[in-house]
Scaffold this motif. Structure first.
Motif, PDB file in Angstrom:
ATOM      1  N   SER A 131       0.818  -1.216   0.000  1.00 55.40           N
ATOM      2  CA  SER A 131       0.000   0.000   0.000  1.00 55.40           C
ATOM      3  C   SER A 131       0.850   1.264   0.000  1.00 55.40           C
ATOM      4  CB  SER A 131      -0.933   0.020   1.209  1.00 55.40           C
ATOM      5  OG  SER A 131      -1.806  -1.072   1.154  1.00 55.40           O
ATOM      6  N   THR A 132       2.020   1.201   0.613  1.00 55.56           N
ATOM      7  CA  THR A 132       2.922   2.360   0.649  1.00 55.56           C
ATOM      8  C   THR A 132       4.300   1.926   0.182  1.00 55.56           C
ATOM      9  OG1 THR A 132       3.532   1.945   2.962  1.00 55.56           O
ATOM     10  CG2 THR A 132       1.678   3.438   2.573  1.00 55.56           C
ATOM     11  N   ASP A 133       5.076   2.895  -0.227  1.00 55.75           N
ATOM     12  CA  ASP A 133       6.429   2.642  -0.706  1.00 55.75           C
ATOM     13  C   ASP A 133       7.349   2.330   0.474  1.00 55.75           C
ATOM     14  OD1 ASP A 133       8.381   2.554  -2.804  1.00 55.75           O
ATOM     15  OD2 ASP A 133       9.148   4.472  -2.056  1.00 55.75           O
ATOM     16  N   MET A 134       8.373   1.548   0.238  1.00 52.61           N
ATOM     17  CA  MET A 134       9.308   1.207   1.304  1.00 52.61           C
ATOM     18  C   MET A 134      10.015   2.453   1.849  1.00 52.61           C
ATOM     19  SD  MET A 134      12.362  -1.613   1.399  1.00 52.61           S
ATOM     20  CE  MET A 134      13.402  -0.739   0.265  1.00 52.61           C
ATOM     21  N   CYS A 135      10.275   3.404   1.004  1.00 50.59           N
ATOM     22  CA  CYS A 135      10.978   4.623   1.444  1.00 50.59           C
ATOM     23  C   CYS A 135      10.018   5.709   1.925  1.00 50.59           C
ATOM     24  CB  CYS A 135      11.849   5.147   0.312  1.00 50.59           C
ATOM     25  SG  CYS A 135      13.171   4.009  -0.129  1.00 50.59           S
ATOM     26  N   GLY A 136       8.772   5.360   2.171  1.00 50.46           N
ATOM     27  CA  GLY A 136       7.801   6.341   2.649  1.00 50.46           C
ATOM     28  C   GLY A 136       7.734   6.382   4.163  1.00 50.46           C
ATOM     29  N   CYS A 137       8.880   6.347   4.808  1.00 53.23           N
ATOM     30  CA  CYS A 137       8.921   6.302   6.276  1.00 53.23           C
ATOM     31  C   CYS A 137       8.187   7.471   6.916  1.00 53.23           C
ATOM     32  CB  CYS A 137      10.367   6.277   6.767  1.00 53.23           C
ATOM     33  SG  CYS A 137      11.254   4.796   6.267  1.00 53.23           S
ATOM     34  N   CYS A 138       8.268   8.647   6.305  1.00 55.95           N
ATOM     35  CA  CYS A 138       7.655   9.844   6.885  1.00 55.95           C
ATOM     36  C   CYS A 138       6.156   9.923   6.614  1.00 55.95           C
ATOM     37  CB  CYS A 138       8.348  11.097   6.358  1.00 55.95           C
ATOM     38  SG  CYS A 138      10.088  11.167   6.859  1.00 55.95           S
TER      39      CYS A 138
ATOM     40  N   LEU B  17      11.558 -10.668  11.612  1.00 55.98           N
ATOM     41  CA  LEU B  17      10.914  -9.649  10.784  1.00 55.98           C
ATOM     42  C   LEU B  17      10.846 -10.078   9.319  1.00 55.98           C
ATOM     43  CD1 LEU B  17      12.245  -6.400  12.457  1.00 55.98           C
ATOM     44  CD2 LEU B  17       9.879  -7.184  12.370  1.00 55.98           C
ATOM     45  N   ILE B  18      11.826 -10.851   8.865  1.00 56.67           N
ATOM     46  CA  ILE B  18      11.762 -11.386   7.497  1.00 56.67           C
ATOM     47  C   ILE B  18      10.569 -12.328   7.384  1.00 56.67           C
ATOM     48  CG2 ILE B  18      12.921 -12.834   5.774  1.00 56.67           C
ATOM     49  CD1 ILE B  18      15.602 -11.792   6.918  1.00 56.67           C
ATOM     50  N   ALA B  19      10.430 -13.207   8.364  1.00 53.61           N
ATOM     51  CA  ALA B  19       9.307 -14.153   8.354  1.00 53.61           C
ATOM     52  C   ALA B  19       7.975 -13.422   8.478  1.00 53.61           C
ATOM     53  CB  ALA B  19       9.467 -15.157   9.494  1.00 53.61           C
ATOM     54  N   MET B  20       7.926 -12.396   9.316  1.00 48.80           N
ATOM     55  CA  MET B  20       6.690 -11.635   9.486  1.00 48.80           C
ATOM     56  C   MET B  20       6.300 -10.924   8.198  1.00 48.80           C
ATOM     57  SD  MET B  20       7.465 -10.271  13.355  1.00 48.80           S
ATOM     58  CE  MET B  20       6.292  -8.942  13.328  1.00 48.80           C
ATOM     59  N   ARG B  21       7.287 -10.353   7.517  1.00 49.30           N
ATOM     60  CA  ARG B  21       7.004  -9.677   6.247  1.00 49.30           C
ATOM     61  C   ARG B  21       6.488 -10.693   5.214  1.00 49.30           C
ATOM     62  NH1 ARG B  21       8.597  -5.124   2.888  1.00 49.30           N
ATOM     63  NH2 ARG B  21       9.062  -5.836   0.783  1.00 49.30           N
ATOM     64  N   ALA B  22       7.114 -11.860   5.165  1.00 48.42           N
ATOM     65  CA  ALA B  22       6.696 -12.894   4.218  1.00 48.42           C
ATOM     66  C   ALA B  22       5.280 -13.379   4.526  1.00 48.42           C
ATOM     67  CB  ALA B  22       7.683 -14.063   4.242  1.00 48.42           C
ATOM     68  N   VAL B  23       4.934 -13.495   5.792  1.00 47.59           N
ATOM     69  CA  VAL B  23       3.592 -13.934   6.177  1.00 47.59           C
ATOM     70  C   VAL B  23       2.554 -12.899   5.757  1.00 47.59           C
ATOM     71  CG1 VAL B  23       2.085 -14.325   8.177  1.00 47.59           C
ATOM     72  CG2 VAL B  23       4.299 -15.468   8.045  1.00 47.59           C
TER      73      VAL B  23
ATOM     74  N   CYS C 150       9.057  -0.111   8.909  1.00 48.80           N
ATOM     75  CA  CYS C 150       8.046   0.950   8.846  1.00 48.80           C
ATOM     76  C   CYS C 150       6.976   0.600   7.804  1.00 48.80           C
ATOM     77  CB  CYS C 150       8.691   2.293   8.499  1.00 48.80           C
ATOM     78  SG  CYS C 150       9.627   3.022   9.834  1.00 48.80           S
ATOM     79  N   GLN C 151       7.408   0.108   6.650  1.00 46.09           N
ATOM     80  CA  GLN C 151       6.454  -0.269   5.607  1.00 46.09           C
ATOM     81  C   GLN C 151       5.522  -1.376   6.105  1.00 46.09           C
ATOM     82  OE1 GLN C 151       7.949  -2.488   2.233  1.00 46.09           O
ATOM     83  NE2 GLN C 151       6.505  -1.481   0.847  1.00 46.09           N
ATOM     84  N   LEU C 152       6.081  -2.355   6.803  1.00 49.90           N
ATOM     85  CA  LEU C 152       5.282  -3.442   7.357  1.00 49.90           C
ATOM     86  C   LEU C 152       4.271  -2.895   8.364  1.00 49.90           C
ATOM     87  CD1 LEU C 152       4.735  -6.494   7.638  1.00 49.90           C
ATOM     88  CD2 LEU C 152       6.572  -6.556   9.334  1.00 49.90           C
ATOM     89  N   GLY C 153       4.724  -1.976   9.223  1.00 54.06           N
ATOM     90  CA  GLY C 153       3.835  -1.374  10.211  1.00 54.06           C
ATOM     91  C   GLY C 153       2.707  -0.581   9.559  1.00 54.06           C
ATOM     92  N   ARG C 154       3.038   0.179   8.523  1.00 55.81           N
ATOM     93  CA  ARG C 154       2.004   0.951   7.813  1.00 55.81           C
ATOM     94  C   ARG C 154       1.002   0.024   7.139  1.00 55.81           C
ATOM     95  NH1 ARG C 154       6.623   3.682   6.172  1.00 55.81           N
ATOM     96  NH2 ARG C 154       6.424   2.850   4.057  1.00 55.81           N
ATOM     97  N   GLU C 155       1.508  -1.052   6.541  1.00 53.51           N
ATOM     98  CA  GLU C 155       0.617  -2.012   5.859  1.00 53.51           C
ATOM     99  C   GLU C 155      -0.339  -2.650   6.856  1.00 53.51           C
ATOM    100  OE1 GLU C 155      -0.900  -3.609   2.463  1.00 53.51           O
ATOM    101  OE2 GLU C 155       0.881  -2.335   2.481  1.00 53.51           O
ATOM    102  N   LEU C 156       0.176  -3.085   7.994  1.00 55.54           N
ATOM    103  CA  LEU C 156      -0.676  -3.705   9.005  1.00 55.54           C
ATOM    104  C   LEU C 156      -1.715  -2.716   9.528  1.00 55.54           C
ATOM    105  CD1 LEU C 156       1.973  -5.796  10.950  1.00 55.54           C
ATOM    106  CD2 LEU C 156       0.088  -6.680   9.574  1.00 55.54           C
ATOM    107  N   LYS C 157      -1.309  -1.466   9.713  1.00 54.43           N
ATOM    108  CA  LYS C 157      -2.239  -0.429  10.184  1.00 54.43           C
ATOM    109  C   LYS C 157      -3.334  -0.189   9.152  1.00 54.43           C
ATOM    110  CE  LYS C 157      -2.232   4.326  11.934  1.00 54.43           C
ATOM    111  NZ  LYS C 157      -1.362   5.480  12.242  1.00 54.43           N
TER     112      LYS C 157
END
Length: 140
Positions: free
Chosen positions: A47-54, A91-97, A124-131
């Protein structure tokens, strides 16, 4: 030893043996097209870019300064909070899941490279996606 009259033999009755045919097992083989491990339907991008931390400063600051942020991500995934602390490279496994559950394009090698070389941004990207999934703004 017992003697029998001439011309007679002892009669031994043996139990009758009945042979029944074994039940037949039918195995039906169907052809699977595509990768059976991937969910059906069209895949999508993150949903968001990996470099979209801000894009979400709360997640950015939590990833940077709160050591247990990965535990919160695991809880958002309905996993145990102990997963990030007990599993190497969790975190690699969590991202893959998350990627496989929500039919996001990518592969395990990409997950490994992103987490290894851009860990904070990828977290950050994983956190934004989950949110976004939790709030219903991303396809579940």
């Amino acid at each position: 030893m017992q003697a029998y009259p001439q011309g007679q033999q002892p009669v031994i009755n043996q139990p009758a043996v009945t042979v029944q045919p074994a039940p037949q097992t039918v195995i039906q083989v169907t052809q699977v097209t595509g990768n059976p491990m991937m969910p059906r339907g069209p895949s999508r991008d993150w949903s968001t870019d990996m470099c979209g931390c801000c894009d979400d400063m709360t997640i950015c600051l939590c990833t940077t300064f709160v050591p247990c942020h990965s535990c919160m991500l695991a809880a958002d995934m309905d996993e145990s909070c102990c997963v990030p602390m007990c599993i190497p490279s969790a975190l690699i496994a969590m991202r893959a899941v998350v990627r496989s559950r929500h039919n996001i394009t990518g592969n395990l090698m990409n997950d490994c490279a992103c987490m290894t070389f851009c860990g904070p941004c990828t977290t950050c990207q994983l956190g934004r996606e989950l949110k976004m999934i939790k709030n219903g703004r991303a396809m579940p």
